[in-house]
Motif scaffolding. Structure first.
Motif, PDB file in Angstrom:
ATOM      1  N   ILE A 388      64.435 -26.717   0.638  1.00 41.50           N
ATOM      2  CA  ILE A 388      65.829 -26.244   0.550  1.00 41.50           C
ATOM      3  C   ILE A 388      66.768 -27.434   0.757  1.00 41.50           C
ATOM      4  O   ILE A 388      67.738 -27.625   0.051  1.00 41.50           O
ATOM      5  N   VAL A 396      67.648 -18.692  -0.616  1.00 42.38           N
ATOM      6  CA  VAL A 396      66.634 -18.248   0.340  1.00 42.38           C
ATOM      7  C   VAL A 396      67.047 -16.917   0.932  1.00 42.38           C
ATOM      8  O   VAL A 396      68.218 -16.696   1.249  1.00 42.38           O
ATOM      9  N   TRP A 397      66.056 -16.032   1.045  1.00 44.41           N
ATOM     10  CA  TRP A 397      66.266 -14.704   1.627  1.00 44.41           C
ATOM     11  C   TRP A 397      65.517 -14.699   2.963  1.00 44.41           C
ATOM     12  O   TRP A 397      64.304 -14.886   2.987  1.00 44.41           O
ATOM     13  N   ILE A 398      66.253 -14.521   4.027  1.00 43.70           N
ATOM     14  CA  ILE A 398      65.661 -14.560   5.374  1.00 43.70           C
ATOM     15  C   ILE A 398      65.695 -13.151   5.952  1.00 43.70           C
ATOM     16  O   ILE A 398      66.768 -12.538   6.004  1.00 43.70           O
ATOM     17  N   LEU A 417      70.121 -25.189   5.621  1.00 44.33           N
ATOM     18  CA  LEU A 417      70.874 -23.944   5.468  1.00 44.33           C
ATOM     19  C   LEU A 417      72.281 -24.215   4.941  1.00 44.33           C
ATOM     20  O   LEU A 417      72.847 -23.400   4.215  1.00 44.33           O
ATOM     21  N   ALA A 420      71.817 -25.057   1.084  1.00 42.02           N
ATOM     22  CA  ALA A 420      71.336 -23.993   0.195  1.00 42.02           C
ATOM     23  C   ALA A 420      72.507 -23.409  -0.585  1.00 42.02           C
ATOM     24  O   ALA A 420      73.611 -23.276  -0.050  1.00 42.02           O
ATOM     25  N   VAL A 423      72.340 -18.185   0.936  1.00 40.41           N
ATOM     26  CA  VAL A 423      71.522 -17.757   2.079  1.00 40.41           C
ATOM     27  C   VAL A 423      71.773 -16.266   2.299  1.00 40.41           C
ATOM     28  O   VAL A 423      72.905 -15.847   2.559  1.00 40.41           O
ATOM     29  N   LEU A 425      70.745 -13.022   4.562  1.00 39.25           N
ATOM     30  CA  LEU A 425      70.128 -12.695   5.855  1.00 39.25           C
ATOM     31  C   LEU A 425      70.064 -11.193   6.013  1.00 39.25           C
ATOM     32  O   LEU A 425      71.077 -10.496   5.931  1.00 39.25           O
ATOM     33  N   THR A 434      71.368 -17.960  12.919  1.00 33.94           N
ATOM     34  CA  THR A 434      71.264 -18.044  11.456  1.00 33.94           C
ATOM     35  C   THR A 434      72.410 -17.304  10.768  1.00 33.94           C
ATOM     36  O   THR A 434      72.818 -17.671   9.659  1.00 33.94           O
ATOM     37  N   TYR A 437      75.177 -19.091   9.064  1.00 35.79           N
ATOM     38  CA  TYR A 437      74.940 -19.775   7.790  1.00 35.79           C
ATOM     39  C   TYR A 437      74.817 -18.794   6.615  1.00 35.79           C
ATOM     40  O   TYR A 437      74.655 -19.216   5.477  1.00 35.79           O
ATOM     41  N   ALA A 438      74.833 -17.493   6.903  1.00 37.62           N
ATOM     42  CA  ALA A 438      74.517 -16.507   5.866  1.00 37.62           C
ATOM     43  C   ALA A 438      75.712 -16.269   4.951  1.00 37.62           C
ATOM     44  O   ALA A 438      76.815 -16.007   5.416  1.00 37.62           O
TER      45      ALA A 438
END
Ligand code: SF4
Length: 904
Positions: A388, A396-398, A417, A420, A423, A425, A434, A437-438
């Protein structure tokens, strides 16, 4: 309303719980007396689960932002998932399927895992799906597969009752798996001849119960196990008949073992030769030897070797496949096992299939009805965040995990993050590290609101049942994955198929079950109805079975090409980052008794803060003295990757030259980026697990003369909301910590810096802690830059802030915590004195969190009691009730009792 039977969502012991509810709210929890993992017991974390569900910080609505310079805004599910599907489809079209990734969690249920797995591999066409389990047990997976042929823990909890030697390696079971430890304590009480060996660089609560504690140097486990094997061979304590009949590769291992004579191995490990010999003899001479192991072996750049070296001991002595015998890896998370079974990690495939095997991939593709499964190995956790950061993975899928707290080398992870392009979440809370950062936040249902299954450390599948509906618009994780998949499929293929036509977790379970047919994880005989009727069951549970399989490999046949288990000729390798003159201390990370992972749940429960109230670095008293640092002083801690400022505390259980820092601290509770600012991202070449357990650091006394302490109970009673409003302030100080107080429903903020902060920051703190009203006593000495403010409510301290020198913070905090009357103090309340102006009994650190009993109180009773350890323990339990409920504090109580007996 009848109670709802479900499963604890913290550790891999997998205790059964009974949830009570009223008017759509969860009101209580107790241990399920019929669940075979815990028989009604719960630890301090489990029994406060109901307090984690409601209140400030829950994610309730979907939110997203199209631009990073704007905040996320609330939107409907359709709009949000449509936006994410557009972005994913666009990225996949432009850069290919490996330009997106899914980073999921051992907290997900098996059905959630399955849905994500199918989404990534069957629809997107990528193997870029990895789980945070990579950080805790992928070395155990690789260790089992390398030696026994399949990732299947062969033993069960009942083996603790049958063992006559238990080797606990790299596991503080007393704190990390407390209910299992209760079982070990009970086994020892029933059978005093049971030998317990604990291998751990620290003298932990678990080591206190040991007959033999091997305080090895960090990372030397392989040398220890090879030294033990050398001894077993020399003293004819191996089982040649078992080796001949059921194993292969022993001759190659024997050759390696020659280099590890007990003297040399003991020297490498920093222990005495006699202790090594004793450990080998106890293991080899016992009728049944069980080993329990966890992060100390797994979180290592040679974690697979450590696991294999321990399993070698079992195979060489035939200590496997019998009651009381076997290598038993303990899982950290509640459903790390479910993730392994569903192949939800980048290098695995569902049902213990092999991703590198074209036939296995073709079989899964056929069962799913898709043309193929990609043969490209996906990116594992550390690799994923590196990719990333490099821009290879764009989106990215968290789900249900907090990489901005838990991944090693936080500077690199946070850079990833930030870089990316998207993001996403999926979380129960909106305030994890986190979440900041979403770009997209999808509210997920949490414990007590979801349905499905989980598998615990002993392969036991338990039902998870909802007691209440999820709040507002939160949805179950499997549902979010499937809803998104339908949107994405439409965009990628112009239509939707039946791939994700699931209406319930039961349907997902039934489909998953088909993919286990004929595999080591075969559960074709199991369904929700069977689990409801018969209770939790251990896999495999085949079609014609009447019950699950308690123990594996009883017939000595292993799932390898030859049916034989494989010895692995491992060599000892030192830790990846050794100490040197610049970084002379070895940092070990681990768990606290009453906290869980990144504390997004346990951190919400005030009483769980009593045992370890503030972030602290533990060091040997001699190391502190050598640096002229007193316990409680601030130190800066540097590794090659980052810096933290922390309180230093003395702990004689830490060996000289070493330091210990709990893994839980992130930037919500501590200034900086938390424990993992310091840790190392070097990974094991076969398990891809990072070496979170060891890095080289140095410490220096922090010169931060300006101090602040603010404590207070908010007027509206919402301490969680106050905590979350105070957390952004942490970044304004060189050192700051912000925590819930275990008593008085309050929040404590402590800070220090080289210079005073700006007046606005102080004003903000006074406003937050409600120190700006009429009921506030104030004192200010502008010349010295000292201010003191105390808010009184009904003659009690309900809030206070000391800034400048913060002299007297300890006793003022005590007045707040104990709710003591300050009527007699008058203006002395504002006096900057180090000791309280009146006699004050501080309770000290809370040992028993169930009954809020502090160390000082316990010591008082012990001093006043005569007799042996048994009668002293009984007196403490009778008078203070500590250790009579969940039992989590029993190891520490016993330690205090034995110190008191020795002192007497
Ligand atoms: Fe939950 Fe504690 Fe049981 Fe682990 S030991 S499952 S945390 S109650």
């Amino acid at each position: 309303m009848p109670e709802v039977a479900s499963t604890c969502c913290y550790c891999g012991v997998g205790c059964g719980v009974l949830i009570s509810r009223r008017d759509g709210r969860i009101t209580g929890v107790r241990g399920d007396p019929h669940h075979p993992a815990n028989f009604g017991k719960l630890c301090s974390k489990g029994q406060t689960l109901h307090q984690t569900v409601h209140g400030h910080g829950r994610a309730l609505y979907p939110e997203y932002r199209k631009s990073r310079d704007k905040p996320r805004v609330r939107a409907s599910w359709d709009e949000t998932l449509g936006y994410v599907a557009d972005r994913f489809a666009d990225t996949i079209r432009r850069y290919g399927p490996d330009s997106v990734a899914f980073y999921i969690s051992g907290q997900l249920l098996t059905e959630d895992y399955y849905a994500f797995n199918k989404l990534a591999r069957a629809l997107v066409g990528t193997n870029n799906i990895d789980s945070n389990s990579r950080l805790c047990m992928s070395s155990a997976v690789a260790g089992y597969k390398t030696t026994l042929g399949a990732d299947a823990p062969p033993a069960c909890y009942e083996d603790i009752d049958h063992a006559d030697c238990i080797l606990i390696a790299g596991s503080n079971t007393a704190w990390a798996h407390p209910i299992l430890f209760r079982r070990i304590e009970a086994a020892k009480a029933k059978n005093p001849d049971l030998k317990i060996i604990v291998v751990d660089p620290r003298r932990t609560a678990t080591a206190e119960l040991a007959d033999l504690h091997l305080a090895i140097q960090p990372g030397t486990d392989v040398a220890l196990f090879l030294g033990m094997l050398n001894t077993l061979l020399w003293e004819n304590l191996t089982d040649p008949a078992y080796i001949d009949a059921h194993t292969e590769g022993f001759d190659a291992l024997k050759l390696v073992t020659r280099d590890y004579a007990p003297e040399l191995a003991a020297q490498l490990c920093g222990i005495s030769k006699d202790d090594l010999l004793t450990a080998a003899r106890w293991f080899g001479q016992s009728k049944a030897a069980l080993s329990l192991y966890c992060m100390g072996l797994n979180q290592s750049s040679c974690g697979t070797d450590k696991n294999a070296a321990l399993i070698n001991l079992h195979l060489a002595t035939g200590q496997i496949g019998r009651p009381g015998a076997g290598p038993f890896s303990l899982t950290g998370q509640p459903n790390a096992m479910g993730g392994r079974e569903t192949g939800s990690m980048a290098n695995l495939l569902i049902g213990h299939r092999n991703l590198q095997d074209a036939d296995d991939r073709a079989e899964v593709a056929k069962l799913w009805g898709v043309p193929s499964i990609s043969g490209h190995t996906g990116k594992t956790a550390v690799e994923m965040f590196d990719a990333i950061r490099r821009g290879e993975i764009k989106a990215v899928w968290i789900a249900c995990t907090n990489p901005a707290q838990s991944m090693p080398d936080q500077a690199a992870v946070r850079e990833a993050l930030t870089r990316a392009e998207l993001v996403v979440l999926q979380e129960t809370c909106n305030d994890t590290e986190t979440a900041a950062y979403a770009d997209v936040l999808l509210p997920a249902a949490g414990w007590g609101e979801k349905e499905g299954t989980v598998t615990n450390s002993e392969r036991r599948i338990s039902r998870v049942r909802p007691a209440v509906a999820a709040p507002e618009e939160a949805r179950p994780d499997w549902r979010i994955a499937c809803d998104f998949a339908l949107e994405l499929e439409h965009r990628l293929h112009g239509h939707t198929s039946t791939l994700f036509a699931f209406d319930s977790p039961r349907q997902i379970f039934n489909e998953y079950r088909e993919l286990t047919r004929g595999r080591t994880t075969d559960i074709t005989g199991l369904g929700y109805a069977t689990l409801d009727a018969k209770g939790p069951q251990q896999w495999p549970y085949r079609m014609d079975a009447r019950h699950g399989t308690q123990r594996l490999y009883e017939n000595g046949v292993f799932p390898t090409a030859t049916g034989r288990a494989r010895f692995t000729a491992v060599h000892y390798l030192p830790v990846a980052e050794n100490v040197d003159a610049r970084y002379p201390l070895r940092l070990n990370t681990g768990r606290l008794r009453d906290q869980w992972h990144g504390m997004s749940r346990s951190g919400r429960v005030a009483k769980l803060w009593g045992h370890a109230p503030e972030p602290a670095l533990m060091l040997n008293p001699a190391d502190l003295a050598r640096r002229n640092i007193a316990p409680g002083e601030l130190v800066t801690v540097d590794s090659r990757r980052g810096t933290l400022t922390l309180i230093a505390e003395a702990d004689a259980g830490i060996a000289p030259g070493q330091a210990f820092l709990p893994m839980h601290w992130g930037s919500r509770y501590l200034s900086g980026t938390g424990t993992n600012a310091l840790t190392l991202p070097v990974i094991d070449p076969r398990s891809f697990q990072p070496e979170l357990k060891h890095s080289a650091i140095r410490i220096d006394k922090a010169v931060l003369p300006w101090r602040l302490m603010a404590v207070g109970t908010p007027g509206d009673g919402d301490a969680l909301a106050l905590l979350s409003r105070a957390q952004p302030l942490l970044a304004e100080f060189e050192f700051a910590s912000c925590t819930l107080t275990p008593d008085a429903n309050g929040v404590l903020l402590r800070a220090a810096s080289a210079k005073p902060p700006c007046a606005k920051t102080l004003e903000k703190i006074h406003t937050l802690f409600e120190l700006d009203g009429n009921a506030v006593l104030r004192y200010a000495d502008p010349r010295r830059g000292v201010t003191r403010a105390v808010r009184l409510t009904d003659g009690h301290v309900s809030g206070a802030c000391l800034s400048g020198d913060a002299i007297g913070e300890t006793w003022l905090r005590e007045f707040h915590a104990q709710g003591l009357s300050v009527a007699a103090l008058g203006s002395r309340l504002l006096a900057p004195t180090a000791t309280a102006p009146v006699a004050l009994a501080a309770r000290g650190r809370i040992i028993c969190s169930c009954h809020g009993v502090g160390e000082t109180t316990i010591l008082g009773v012990l001093q006043a009691t005569t007799g042996d350890a048994g009668s002293k323990l009984a007196a403490v339990q009778e008078q203070l009730r500590c250790g009579t409920q969940c039992g989590s504090c029993l190891p520490e109580l016993r330690k205090l009792v034995s110190a008191s007996v020795i002192a007497a």
